[in-house]
Scaffold this motif. Structure first.
Motif, PDB file in Angstrom:
ATOM      1  N   THR A 211     -19.312  29.015  -9.011  1.00  0.00           N
ATOM      2  CA  THR A 211     -18.433  30.178  -9.020  1.00  0.00           C
ATOM      3  C   THR A 211     -17.450  30.068 -10.158  1.00  0.00           C
ATOM      4  OG1 THR A 211     -16.673  29.242  -7.639  1.00  0.00           O
ATOM      5  CG2 THR A 211     -18.571  30.170  -6.492  1.00  0.00           C
ATOM      6  N   SER A 212     -16.685  31.135 -10.341  1.00  0.00           N
ATOM      7  CA  SER A 212     -15.663  31.152 -11.383  1.00  0.00           C
ATOM      8  C   SER A 212     -14.407  30.425 -10.943  1.00  0.00           C
ATOM      9  CB  SER A 212     -15.311  32.601 -11.741  1.00  0.00           C
ATOM     10  OG  SER A 212     -14.826  33.289 -10.603  1.00  0.00           O
ATOM     11  N   GLU A 213     -14.355  29.983  -9.656  1.00  0.00           N
ATOM     12  CA  GLU A 213     -13.200  29.267  -9.168  1.00  0.00           C
ATOM     13  C   GLU A 213     -13.182  27.859  -9.758  1.00  0.00           C
ATOM     14  OE1 GLU A 213     -13.629  29.317  -4.974  1.00  0.00           O
ATOM     15  OE2 GLU A 213     -13.553  31.509  -4.820  1.00  0.00           O
ATOM     16  N   SER A 214     -12.031  27.180  -9.632  1.00  0.00           N
ATOM     17  CA  SER A 214     -11.923  25.809 -10.126  1.00  0.00           C
ATOM     18  C   SER A 214     -13.008  24.956  -9.486  1.00  0.00           C
ATOM     19  CB  SER A 214     -10.543  25.248  -9.778  1.00  0.00           C
ATOM     20  OG  SER A 214      -9.534  26.008 -10.381  1.00  0.00           O
ATOM     21  N   TRP A 215     -13.720  24.175 -10.312  1.00  0.00           N
ATOM     22  CA  TRP A 215     -14.799  23.386  -9.757  1.00  0.00           C
ATOM     23  C   TRP A 215     -14.253  22.203  -8.989  1.00  0.00           C
ATOM     24  CZ3 TRP A 215     -15.388  18.312 -11.309  1.00  0.00           C
ATOM     25  CH2 TRP A 215     -14.757  17.943 -12.506  1.00  0.00           C
ATOM     26  N   VAL A 216     -15.004  21.803  -7.981  1.00  0.00           N
ATOM     27  CA  VAL A 216     -14.606  20.696  -7.122  1.00  0.00           C
ATOM     28  C   VAL A 216     -15.780  19.750  -6.952  1.00  0.00           C
ATOM     29  CG1 VAL A 216     -12.849  21.957  -5.847  1.00  0.00           C
ATOM     30  CG2 VAL A 216     -15.211  22.049  -5.080  1.00  0.00           C
ATOM     31  N   ILE A 217     -15.469  18.521  -6.572  1.00  0.00           N
ATOM     32  CA  ILE A 217     -16.494  17.511  -6.322  1.00  0.00           C
ATOM     33  C   ILE A 217     -16.672  17.390  -4.816  1.00  0.00           C
ATOM     34  CG2 ILE A 217     -17.116  15.090  -6.598  1.00  0.00           C
ATOM     35  CD1 ILE A 217     -15.368  15.118  -9.151  1.00  0.00           C
ATOM     36  N   LEU A 218     -17.882  17.644  -4.331  1.00  0.00           N
ATOM     37  CA  LEU A 218     -18.163  17.637  -2.903  1.00  0.00           C
ATOM     38  C   LEU A 218     -19.198  16.581  -2.563  1.00  0.00           C
ATOM     39  CD1 LEU A 218     -18.507  21.496  -2.294  1.00  0.00           C
ATOM     40  CD2 LEU A 218     -16.468  20.084  -1.958  1.00  0.00           C
ATOM     41  N   SER A 219     -18.966  15.907  -1.440  1.00  0.00           N
ATOM     42  CA  SER A 219     -19.960  14.966  -0.929  1.00  0.00           C
ATOM     43  C   SER A 219     -21.097  15.761  -0.303  1.00  0.00           C
ATOM     44  CB  SER A 219     -19.312  14.056   0.116  1.00  0.00           C
ATOM     45  OG  SER A 219     -18.930  14.824   1.251  1.00  0.00           O
ATOM     46  N   PRO A 220     -22.219  15.127  -0.013  1.00  0.00           N
ATOM     47  CA  PRO A 220     -23.332  15.853   0.626  1.00  0.00           C
ATOM     48  C   PRO A 220     -22.925  16.546   1.922  1.00  0.00           C
ATOM     49  CG  PRO A 220     -24.110  13.768  -0.231  1.00  0.00           C
ATOM     50  CD  PRO A 220     -22.619  13.757  -0.413  1.00  0.00           C
ATOM     51  N   ILE A 221     -22.115  15.890   2.755  1.00  0.00           N
ATOM     52  CA  ILE A 221     -21.728  16.517   4.018  1.00  0.00           C
ATOM     53  C   ILE A 221     -20.820  17.727   3.768  1.00  0.00           C
ATOM     54  CG2 ILE A 221     -19.659  15.084   4.467  1.00  0.00           C
ATOM     55  CD1 ILE A 221     -20.639  15.016   7.436  1.00  0.00           C
TER      56      ILE A 221
ATOM     57  N   SER B 190     -23.341  20.314  12.735  1.00  0.00           N
ATOM     58  CA  SER B 190     -23.921  19.150  13.406  1.00  0.00           C
ATOM     59  C   SER B 190     -22.800  18.261  13.939  1.00  0.00           C
ATOM     60  CB  SER B 190     -24.785  18.359  12.427  1.00  0.00           C
ATOM     61  OG  SER B 190     -23.956  17.768  11.422  1.00  0.00           O
ATOM     62  N   GLU B 191     -23.175  17.305  14.795  1.00  0.00           N
ATOM     63  CA  GLU B 191     -22.185  16.359  15.334  1.00  0.00           C
ATOM     64  C   GLU B 191     -21.538  15.565  14.198  1.00  0.00           C
ATOM     65  OE1 GLU B 191     -20.956  15.995  18.360  1.00  0.00           O
ATOM     66  OE2 GLU B 191     -22.150  17.731  18.983  1.00  0.00           O
ATOM     67  N   GLU B 192     -22.327  15.210  13.206  1.00  0.00           N
ATOM     68  CA  GLU B 192     -21.804  14.462  12.059  1.00  0.00           C
ATOM     69  C   GLU B 192     -20.778  15.298  11.285  1.00  0.00           C
ATOM     70  OE1 GLU B 192     -23.411  12.090   8.063  1.00  0.00           O
ATOM     71  OE2 GLU B 192     -24.727  13.483   9.145  1.00  0.00           O
ATOM     72  N   GLU B 193     -21.084  16.574  11.109  1.00  0.00           N
ATOM     73  CA  GLU B 193     -20.165  17.447  10.382  1.00  0.00           C
ATOM     74  C   GLU B 193     -18.875  17.683  11.173  1.00  0.00           C
ATOM     75  OE1 GLU B 193     -23.626  19.947   7.965  1.00  0.00           O
ATOM     76  OE2 GLU B 193     -22.972  20.575   9.963  1.00  0.00           O
ATOM     77  N   ILE B 194     -19.002  17.832  12.483  1.00  0.00           N
ATOM     78  CA  ILE B 194     -17.823  17.998  13.340  1.00  0.00           C
ATOM     79  C   ILE B 194     -16.939  16.764  13.247  1.00  0.00           C
ATOM     80  CG2 ILE B 194     -17.037  18.172  15.734  1.00  0.00           C
ATOM     81  CD1 ILE B 194     -19.570  19.868  16.268  1.00  0.00           C
ATOM     82  N   LYS B 195     -17.549  15.586  13.323  1.00  0.00           N
ATOM     83  CA  LYS B 195     -16.782  14.345  13.235  1.00  0.00           C
ATOM     84  C   LYS B 195     -16.073  14.236  11.890  1.00  0.00           C
ATOM     85  CE  LYS B 195     -17.124   9.351  13.947  1.00  0.00           C
ATOM     86  NZ  LYS B 195     -16.267   9.019  12.795  1.00  0.00           N
ATOM     87  N   PHE B 196     -16.736  14.654  10.824  1.00  0.00           N
ATOM     88  CA  PHE B 196     -16.128  14.617   9.492  1.00  0.00           C
ATOM     89  C   PHE B 196     -14.873  15.497   9.448  1.00  0.00           C
ATOM     90  CE2 PHE B 196     -15.599  16.566   5.312  1.00  0.00           C
ATOM     91  CZ  PHE B 196     -15.480  15.449   4.510  1.00  0.00           C
ATOM     92  N   ILE B 197     -14.960  16.686  10.007  1.00  0.00           N
ATOM     93  CA  ILE B 197     -13.809  17.601  10.028  1.00  0.00           C
ATOM     94  C   ILE B 197     -12.687  17.028  10.886  1.00  0.00           C
ATOM     95  CG2 ILE B 197     -13.016  19.854  10.847  1.00  0.00           C
ATOM     96  CD1 ILE B 197     -15.736  20.975   9.944  1.00  0.00           C
ATOM     97  N   MET B 198     -13.023  16.520  12.059  1.00  0.00           N
ATOM     98  CA  MET B 198     -12.012  15.970  12.961  1.00  0.00           C
ATOM     99  C   MET B 198     -11.314  14.758  12.348  1.00  0.00           C
ATOM    100  SD  MET B 198     -11.746  17.822  15.684  1.00  0.00           S
ATOM    101  CE  MET B 198     -10.916  16.715  16.823  1.00  0.00           C
ATOM    102  N   ASP B 199     -12.074  13.925  11.669  1.00  0.00           N
ATOM    103  CA  ASP B 199     -11.516  12.694  11.097  1.00  0.00           C
ATOM    104  C   ASP B 199     -10.656  12.951   9.866  1.00  0.00           C
ATOM    105  OD1 ASP B 199     -12.780  11.253  13.042  1.00  0.00           O
ATOM    106  OD2 ASP B 199     -14.411  10.522  11.758  1.00  0.00           O
ATOM    107  N   ASN B 200     -10.934  14.036   9.153  1.00  0.00           N
ATOM    108  CA  ASN B 200     -10.280  14.227   7.857  1.00  0.00           C
ATOM    109  C   ASN B 200      -9.324  15.406   7.767  1.00  0.00           C
ATOM    110  OD1 ASN B 200     -11.709  12.214   5.870  1.00  0.00           O
ATOM    111  ND2 ASN B 200     -13.353  13.084   7.131  1.00  0.00           N
ATOM    112  N   TYR B 201      -9.447  16.370   8.688  1.00  0.00           N
ATOM    113  CA  TYR B 201      -8.663  17.600   8.503  1.00  0.00           C
ATOM    114  C   TYR B 201      -7.948  18.078   9.759  1.00  0.00           C
ATOM    115  CZ  TYR B 201     -11.111  17.805   4.090  1.00  0.00           C
ATOM    116  OH  TYR B 201     -11.599  17.506   2.846  1.00  0.00           O
ATOM    117  N   TYR B 202      -7.831  17.231  10.777  1.00  0.00           N
ATOM    118  CA  TYR B 202      -7.190  17.687  12.006  1.00  0.00           C
ATOM    119  C   TYR B 202      -6.299  16.600  12.580  1.00  0.00           C
ATOM    120  CZ  TYR B 202      -6.722  20.370  16.325  1.00  0.00           C
ATOM    121  OH  TYR B 202      -6.226  21.103  17.375  1.00  0.00           O
TER     122      TYR B 202
END
Length: 292
Positions: free
Chosen positions: A12-22, A280-292
């Motif tokens: 996108t035209s937005e600022s580029w970011v580095i994302l992990s696979p998850i 997925s359960e893995e994605e939920i855990k990632f959000i809970m561990d890092n953003y909540y």
């Protein structure tokens, strides 16, 4: 050093970011099911800017005093109608708020009030000095002290700074939140209270459902890239909220969220929101561990 297997998103035209696979996987799922809030059937606004809170925001005691100074019952009724409950950013809690017994003299320019019809309010406001309240941006020296008027606008001395053409939306059920802060809280109000300029609010369809999403861990994740202040606080402005992508739901699903909202079943709300995004359960855990 970049994490192994991280991917760069230049799509996108937005600022580029580095994302992990998850993170890439979560991003794809959000984009697959979500609709930007700016495309929803809702309205999002900032709260009321007075330019002089010490004059326009009053306690219940002061409100009662002003009403007691009205000369007729008609004046008292008129005056009571323009002094409305006000919610500040600091008052907002998750799904609700704690009202601080404060009121706003809601002389919005868009309402074209005649101050002569509100003599008790006029007398009260003039106690602050008309030089302080006029909207000219001028500076005065009064009794040896410098007094600065409110910023220059075309509005009258007894009016708020903003025109508030959307004043009727305050009367509708709404989500209200603090514009700047380190903790995300989205309250719900359905009694017509106003919001100060330290808040934003949204009205429209499926507002209880949206309140559920925004208060959930997923909502925190959706807002993680909001602008930040110099001190690191999130700036949850109208512009920050409009692009986030939330799934549109049918009436059956909306009824389910309304019930969960009314009964404060937060764990079930969170589960239902995750399901909407097919996480997925893995994605939920990632959000809970890092953003909540």
């Amino acid at each position: 050093m970049l994490r192994q297997h991280s991917l760069c998103d230049f799509s996108t035209s937005e600022s580029w970011v580095i994302l992990s696979p998850i993170e890439q996987s979560i991003k794809r799922k959000i984009e697959a099911v979500g609709t930007p809030l700016k495309d929803w059937d809702i309205n999002i606004y900032r709260g009321v800017l007075t330019g002089c809170n010490e004059a326009f925001i009053i306690t219940t005691e002061k409100r009662n005093e002003i009403l007691a100074n009205c000369q007729t019952e008609e004046e008292r009724e008129r005056t009571g109608n323009i002094i409305r409950p006000i919610i500040r950013g600091r008052d907002i809690k998750r799904y609700g708020y704690e009202w601080a017994d404060l009121w706003l003299i809601a002389t919005f320019p868009s309402r074209h009030y005649d101050i002569e019809e509100y003599p008790a309010v006029k007398t009260y406001l003039l106690s602050f000095g008309i030089e302080r309240l006029e909207q000219t941006g001028k500076k005065y020296v009064i009794n040896g002290e410098e007094v600065k008027a409110r910023k220059k606008t075309n509005n009258k001395w007894f009016e708020t700074q903003d025109s508030i053409n959307y004043w009727q939306d305050f009367l509708k059920p709404k989500i209200i939140w603090k514009r700047v802060g380190s903790i995300l809280r989205f309250g719900y109000n359905d009694n017509g209270a106003l919001g100060l300029d330290s808040t934003c609010f949204a009205t429209g369809k499926q507002i209880e459902y949206l309140c559920c999403v925004l208060n959930s861990p997923m909502g925190h994740y959706l807002l993680k890239d909001s602008p930040k202040t110099g001190t690191g606080d999130l700036l949850i402005s109208v512009q920050a909220v409009e692009p986030i992508k939330v799934p549109l739901i049918n009436e059956e699903e909306n009824s389910k969220f309304k019930n969960l909202f009314k009964t404060h079943q937060e764990n079930e709300i969170n589960r239902e929101v995750y399901e909407l995004y097919n996480l997925s359960e893995e994605e939920i855990k990632f959000i809970m561990d890092n953003y909540y």
